[in-house]
Design a protein around this motif. Structure first.
Motif, PDB file in Angstrom:
ATOM      1  N   GLN A   9      46.800   1.270  63.574  1.00 50.77           N
ATOM      2  CA  GLN A   9      46.292   2.497  63.767  1.00 50.77           C
ATOM      3  C   GLN A   9      46.723   2.842  64.841  1.00 50.77           C
ATOM      4  O   GLN A   9      47.163   2.420  65.910  1.00 50.77           O
ATOM      5  N   HIS A  10      46.904   4.122  65.056  1.00 52.55           N
ATOM      6  CA  HIS A  10      47.194   4.990  66.230  1.00 52.55           C
ATOM      7  C   HIS A  10      46.745   6.495  66.085  1.00 52.55           C
ATOM      8  O   HIS A  10      46.451   6.924  65.172  1.00 52.55           O
ATOM      9  N   PRO A  18      52.449   7.205  71.055  1.00 54.10           N
ATOM     10  CA  PRO A  18      51.250   6.574  70.460  1.00 54.10           C
ATOM     11  C   PRO A  18      50.982   5.201  70.784  1.00 54.10           C
ATOM     12  O   PRO A  18      51.916   4.365  70.842  1.00 54.10           O
ATOM     13  N   LYS A  19      49.923   4.578  70.921  1.00 52.96           N
ATOM     14  CA  LYS A  19      49.657   3.206  71.072  1.00 52.96           C
ATOM     15  C   LYS A  19      49.042   2.386  69.790  1.00 52.96           C
ATOM     16  O   LYS A  19      47.959   2.966  69.457  1.00 52.96           O
ATOM     17  N   ASN A  20      49.812   1.675  69.329  1.00 52.24           N
ATOM     18  CA  ASN A  20      49.343   1.019  68.072  1.00 52.24           C
ATOM     19  C   ASN A  20      48.340   0.071  68.316  1.00 52.24           C
ATOM     20  O   ASN A  20      48.216  -0.746  69.102  1.00 52.24           O
ATOM     21  N   THR A  21      47.307   0.035  67.359  1.00 51.07           N
ATOM     22  CA  THR A  21      46.150  -0.973  67.430  1.00 51.07           C
ATOM     23  C   THR A  21      46.160  -1.637  66.251  1.00 51.07           C
ATOM     24  O   THR A  21      46.277  -0.988  65.063  1.00 51.07           O
ATOM     25  N   PHE A  66      47.845   6.940  55.695  1.00 51.57           N
ATOM     26  CA  PHE A  66      47.182   8.157  55.671  1.00 51.57           C
ATOM     27  C   PHE A  66      46.788   8.746  57.002  1.00 51.57           C
ATOM     28  O   PHE A  66      46.972   7.919  58.106  1.00 51.57           O
ATOM     29  N   THR A  67      46.403   9.708  57.098  1.00 52.31           N
ATOM     30  CA  THR A  67      45.803  10.474  58.341  1.00 52.31           C
ATOM     31  C   THR A  67      44.430  10.667  58.237  1.00 52.31           C
ATOM     32  O   THR A  67      43.858  11.016  57.100  1.00 52.31           O
ATOM     33  N   THR A  74      42.937  12.916  65.890  1.00 52.40           N
ATOM     34  CA  THR A  74      43.494  12.783  64.330  1.00 52.40           C
ATOM     35  C   THR A  74      44.317  11.495  64.474  1.00 52.40           C
ATOM     36  O   THR A  74      44.947  11.233  65.670  1.00 52.40           O
ATOM     37  N   GLY A  75      44.186  10.629  63.606  1.00 54.30           N
ATOM     38  CA  GLY A  75      44.522   9.322  63.788  1.00 54.30           C
ATOM     39  C   GLY A  75      45.287   9.042  62.445  1.00 54.30           C
ATOM     40  O   GLY A  75      45.321   9.695  61.437  1.00 54.30           O
TER      41      GLY A  75
END
Length: 85
Positions: A9-10, A18-21, A66-67, A74-75
């Protein structure tokens, strides 16, 4: 059973990298959710992510991309999908 793995997720920012989680893997017992839009809705509901904006259908069948909109941000979620017995 459907297995959703490698869920990342980012949040989408125009000026920030973006920082990915990583999120935990999901197992969906309902095999009626083979449609990518239904799977995206399931992930959003499971993690309380907000509202679905769009699902990418021009990616490989085993990729869910998907967003969504959550708290004025917005992710994006990208994950791998596999059908397991």
């Amino acid at each position: 059973m459907i297995k959703i793995t490698k869920i990342t997720q980012h949040f989408i920012h125009h000026h920030i990298a973006p920082k990915n989680t990583s999120l935990d893997d999901l197992f969906v017992s309902n095999t009626d959710l083979k449609d990518k839009k239904a799977l995206a809705a399931y992930v959003i509901e499971t993690y309380s992510l907000g509202q679905l904006i769009s699902v990418k259908f021009n990616v490989a069948d085993h990729i869910l991309d998907f967003t969504y909109r959550h708290n004025e941000q917005t992710g994006r979620i990208v994950a791998e999908v596999a059908i397991v017995d």
